[in-house]
Design a protein around this motif. Structure first.
Motif, PDB file in Angstrom:
ATOM      1  N   GLY A  52     -28.835  -5.056  45.779  1.00  0.00           N
ATOM      2  CA  GLY A  52     -30.141  -6.140  46.290  1.00  0.00           C
ATOM      3  C   GLY A  52     -29.207  -6.589  47.717  1.00  0.00           C
ATOM      4  N   ASP A  53     -29.352  -8.467  47.510  1.00  0.00           N
ATOM      5  CA  ASP A  53     -28.836  -9.300  47.857  1.00  0.00           C
ATOM      6  C   ASP A  53     -27.030  -9.518  47.064  1.00  0.00           C
ATOM      7  OD1 ASP A  53     -30.594  -9.477  49.987  1.00  0.00           O
ATOM      8  OD2 ASP A  53     -31.233 -10.679  50.001  1.00  0.00           O
ATOM      9  N   ARG A  54     -26.925  -9.224  46.203  1.00  0.00           N
ATOM     10  CA  ARG A  54     -25.736  -9.613  45.206  1.00  0.00           C
ATOM     11  C   ARG A  54     -24.459  -8.930  45.831  1.00  0.00           C
ATOM     12  NH1 ARG A  54     -25.406 -11.587  39.466  1.00  0.00           N
ATOM     13  NH2 ARG A  54     -24.454 -14.256  40.494  1.00  0.00           N
ATOM     14  N   PHE A  55     -23.475  -9.657  46.282  1.00  0.00           N
ATOM     15  CA  PHE A  55     -22.389  -8.882  45.699  1.00  0.00           C
ATOM     16  C   PHE A  55     -21.303  -9.194  45.544  1.00  0.00           C
ATOM     17  CE2 PHE A  55     -17.886  -7.511  48.229  1.00  0.00           C
ATOM     18  CZ  PHE A  55     -17.704  -6.292  48.266  1.00  0.00           C
ATOM     19  N   THR A  56     -20.293  -8.254  44.013  1.00  0.00           N
ATOM     20  CA  THR A  56     -20.357  -8.535  43.553  1.00  0.00           C
ATOM     21  C   THR A  56     -18.435  -7.888  42.878  1.00  0.00           C
ATOM     22  OG1 THR A  56     -21.789  -9.585  42.244  1.00  0.00           O
ATOM     23  CG2 THR A  56     -19.914  -8.948  40.737  1.00  0.00           C
ATOM     24  N   VAL A  57     -17.338  -8.944  43.369  1.00  0.00           N
ATOM     25  CA  VAL A  57     -16.119  -8.407  42.854  1.00  0.00           C
ATOM     26  C   VAL A  57     -15.425  -8.877  41.631  1.00  0.00           C
ATOM     27  CG1 VAL A  57     -13.845  -7.469  43.387  1.00  0.00           C
ATOM     28  CG2 VAL A  57     -15.752  -8.356  44.904  1.00  0.00           C
ATOM     29  N   PHE A  58     -15.540  -7.635  40.713  1.00  0.00           N
ATOM     30  CA  PHE A  58     -14.613  -7.917  39.495  1.00  0.00           C
ATOM     31  C   PHE A  58     -12.779  -8.098  39.465  1.00  0.00           C
ATOM     32  CE2 PHE A  58     -18.941  -6.406  38.927  1.00  0.00           C
ATOM     33  CZ  PHE A  58     -19.565  -7.243  38.094  1.00  0.00           C
ATOM     34  N   SER A  59     -11.766  -8.099  38.884  1.00  0.00           N
ATOM     35  CA  SER A  59     -11.076  -7.816  38.553  1.00  0.00           C
ATOM     36  C   SER A  59     -10.499  -7.821  37.119  1.00  0.00           C
ATOM     37  CB  SER A  59      -9.753  -8.943  39.474  1.00  0.00           C
ATOM     38  OG  SER A  59      -8.655  -8.816  39.706  1.00  0.00           O
ATOM     39  N   LEU A  60      -9.802  -6.856  36.931  1.00  0.00           N
ATOM     40  CA  LEU A  60      -9.540  -7.824  35.376  1.00  0.00           C
ATOM     41  C   LEU A  60      -7.679  -6.792  34.891  1.00  0.00           C
ATOM     42  CD1 LEU A  60     -10.073  -6.757  32.095  1.00  0.00           C
ATOM     43  CD2 LEU A  60     -10.556  -4.396  32.306  1.00  0.00           C
ATOM     44  N   PHE A  61      -7.223  -7.728  34.646  1.00  0.00           N
ATOM     45  CA  PHE A  61      -5.555  -7.521  34.409  1.00  0.00           C
ATOM     46  C   PHE A  61      -5.006  -7.307  32.668  1.00  0.00           C
ATOM     47  CE2 PHE A  61      -1.404  -8.878  33.743  1.00  0.00           C
ATOM     48  CZ  PHE A  61      -0.735  -8.447  34.164  1.00  0.00           C
ATOM     49  N   ILE A  62      -4.561  -6.570  32.477  1.00  0.00           N
ATOM     50  CA  ILE A  62      -3.918  -6.328  30.302  1.00  0.00           C
ATOM     51  C   ILE A  62      -2.438  -6.027  30.523  1.00  0.00           C
ATOM     52  CG2 ILE A  62      -3.876  -5.108  29.014  1.00  0.00           C
ATOM     53  CD1 ILE A  62      -7.114  -3.568  30.097  1.00  0.00           C
ATOM     54  N   ASN A  63      -2.211  -7.345  29.859  1.00  0.00           N
ATOM     55  CA  ASN A  63      -1.090  -7.425  30.001  1.00  0.00           C
ATOM     56  C   ASN A  63      -0.213  -6.492  28.556  1.00  0.00           C
ATOM     57  OD1 ASN A  63      -0.976  -9.358  27.643  1.00  0.00           O
ATOM     58  ND2 ASN A  63      -1.168 -10.978  28.339  1.00  0.00           N
ATOM     59  N   GLU A  64       0.915  -6.217  28.907  1.00  0.00           N
ATOM     60  CA  GLU A  64       1.853  -5.636  28.150  1.00  0.00           C
ATOM     61  C   GLU A  64       1.226  -5.973  26.524  1.00  0.00           C
ATOM     62  OE1 GLU A  64       5.962  -5.814  28.569  1.00  0.00           O
ATOM     63  OE2 GLU A  64       5.684  -5.400  30.317  1.00  0.00           O
ATOM     64  N   ALA A  65       1.125  -7.210  26.422  1.00  0.00           N
ATOM     65  CA  ALA A  65       0.381  -7.716  24.887  1.00  0.00           C
ATOM     66  C   ALA A  65      -0.959  -7.300  24.277  1.00  0.00           C
ATOM     67  CB  ALA A  65       0.894  -9.166  24.494  1.00  0.00           C
ATOM     68  N   GLY A  66      -2.141  -7.231  25.553  1.00  0.00           N
ATOM     69  CA  GLY A  66      -3.454  -6.504  25.036  1.00  0.00           C
ATOM     70  C   GLY A  66      -4.239  -7.480  25.321  1.00  0.00           C
TER      71      GLY A  66
END
Length: 64
Positions: A10-24
């Motif tokens: 609808g009128d909502r725009f969402t950006v997601f960012s996921l970072f996983i390091n070497e330790a999990g």
């Protein structure tokens, strides 16, 4: 490198960012922008390993 994706709802725009390091361990960020009649609602949320780390909400008022 983070994994980044976005979506419109609808009128909502969402950006997601996921970072996983070497330790999990992982960091997730969400940016929500919603158009409203008077301006723009902004919300930023940061999670670390599923626990909310930061939450910032604000409203940008449209000036004619």
């Amino acid at each position: 490198e983070p994994f980044v994706w976005a979506r419109f709802d609808g009128d909502r725009f969402t950006v997601f960012s996921l970072f996983i390091n070497e330790a999990g361990d992982y960091d997730m960020q969400e940016y929500h922008r919603t158009l409203t009649e008077g301006g723009l609602d902004l919300e930023f949320r940061s999670l670390r390993n599923g626990v909310q780390d930061k939450l910032i909400k604000t409203f940008l008022q449209r000036v004619p």
